[in-house]
Design an enzyme around this catalytic site. Sequence first.
Site, mmCIF file in Angstrom:
data_model
loop_
_atom_site.group_PDB
_atom_site.id
_atom_site.type_symbol
_atom_site.label_atom_id
_atom_site.label_comp_id
_atom_site.label_asym_id
_atom_site.label_seq_id
_atom_site.Cartn_x
_atom_site.Cartn_y
_atom_site.Cartn_z
ATOM 1 N N CYS A 1 -3.322 -9.352 5.572
ATOM 2 C CA CYS A 1 -3.545 -7.393 6.205
ATOM 3 C C CYS A 1 -4.336 -7.150 7.574
ATOM 4 O O CYS A 1 -5.080 -7.598 7.195
ATOM 5 C CB CYS A 1 -3.828 -6.537 5.433
ATOM 6 S SG CYS A 1 -3.662 -4.750 5.512
ATOM 7 N N GLY B 1 8.817 -7.888 -1.044
ATOM 8 C CA GLY B 1 8.426 -6.891 -0.768
ATOM 9 C C GLY B 1 9.353 -5.534 -0.885
ATOM 10 O O GLY B 1 9.871 -5.483 -1.573
ATOM 11 N N LYS C 1 -3.189 -14.716 -1.220
ATOM 12 C CA LYS C 1 -2.345 -14.609 -0.673
ATOM 13 C C LYS C 1 -2.926 -14.062 0.999
ATOM 14 O O LYS C 1 -3.531 -13.601 1.058
ATOM 15 C CB LYS C 1 -1.583 -13.001 -0.305
ATOM 16 C CG LYS C 1 -0.226 -12.365 0.213
ATOM 17 C CD LYS C 1 0.475 -11.560 -0.441
ATOM 18 C CE LYS C 1 1.903 -11.037 -0.289
ATOM 19 N NZ LYS C 1 1.350 -10.904 1.443
ATOM 20 N N GLY D 1 7.629 -12.801 3.014
ATOM 21 C CA GLY D 1 8.500 -12.301 4.172
ATOM 22 C C GLY D 1 10.375 -12.884 4.184
ATOM 23 O O GLY D 1 11.129 -13.738 4.487
ATOM 24 N N GLY D 2 10.571 -11.271 4.303
ATOM 25 C CA GLY D 2 12.339 -11.625 4.762
ATOM 26 C C GLY D 2 13.203 -11.808 3.832
ATOM 27 O O GLY D 2 14.207 -12.489 4.021
ATOM 28 N N LEU E 1 0.743 -1.309 -0.126
ATOM 29 C CA LEU E 1 0.090 0.169 0.233
ATOM 30 C C LEU E 1 0.808 0.640 0.262
ATOM 31 O O LEU E 1 1.506 1.590 1.007
ATOM 32 C CB LEU E 1 -0.589 -0.032 1.601
ATOM 33 C CG LEU E 1 -2.450 1.005 1.217
ATOM 34 C CD1 LEU E 1 -3.448 0.541 0.192
ATOM 35 C CD2 LEU E 1 -2.410 0.889 2.834
#
Length: 341
Positions: free
Chosen positions: A111, A244, A150, A223-224, A31
């Site tokens: 989210c 991300g 997701k 993630g990570g 976002l």
Amino acid sequence: MTLKQLSETPLKSGDLASAALNRTFSVAPMLDWTDRHYRYFARLMSKEALLYTEMVTTGAILYGRGDYLAYNEEEHPLALQLGGSDPKDLAACSRLAEARGYDEINLNVGCPSDRVQNGRFGACLMAEPTLVAECVDAMRQQVSIPVTVKTRIGIDEQDSYEFLTDFISKVEAAGCDTFIIHARKAWLQGLSPKENREIPPLDYDRVYQLKRDFSQLSISINGGVTSLEQAKEHLQHLDGVMVGREAYQNPYILAGVDTELCNRTSPVITRDEVIGKLLPYIGKHLAEGGRLNHITRHIIGLYQGLPGSRAWRRYLSENAHKPGAGIEVVEAAIKAMAGND
């Protein structure tokens, strides 16, 4: 080749991404970050990466005044991430998205923000797998493109492996065969969205086990991940890797995706070539009344780790937001960086 020459070199038709979706590497929906300007920029560096929009709510699409489905054709392959929990509304938005040419519809079940929870969507939907299944079924009834989900590995105290597999089983039964798993659970109360991306521990092994137990499904991990080497390790166990923050803050990581992960043999684009190809896009945006910093905010990290990168960041940050700022600001930032070698 000069910056001006680079800007005048058009994208060739062979540079366009193929229609088939390659899930090996994707850029996460973020976002306020992965807007259409960032996605155009990202596509210059990788033709294979699957790009995701920011999460768009069904309410915005159906009742908002703006065009929340707008994108650049160059962004393909492109997935729309939807936020919502009403099967009818999700189906209507999916139908609109397919008509607009999106390659995939993704349902956000990950989210954890309070605003999202108040709208009864996002991670809190993990507690309602039957409803998620109904949503997926309604969406699939309306489109021929993939409908994916997701999600997290759990929420609050509901974080057992059995809880996760029950959720996956019920949603799979509705016809979903592709899941992107953020390898952390989400705390719905007490942590901010930022803290939920950092504090709950990563559990990659749980996602690996999920793939072993549901080998028929396409499962990507999120993630990570901060390097393509880490992505390669995950790909030994899974079908895809979603990145991300690293893909945003250090965007040039995308330049190696096609050759290192996707078996492409084309030359890796240089950072200066990226800027050269971006300049016409910036010019068009400015001509349509847009502001320079709408785009330059996404490219500040392009030269990360190189001599002069601090001067590049500083010059753009201090000047791109000024009224009337144009392409000359980007060119001056390049010069400022060169002067700090």
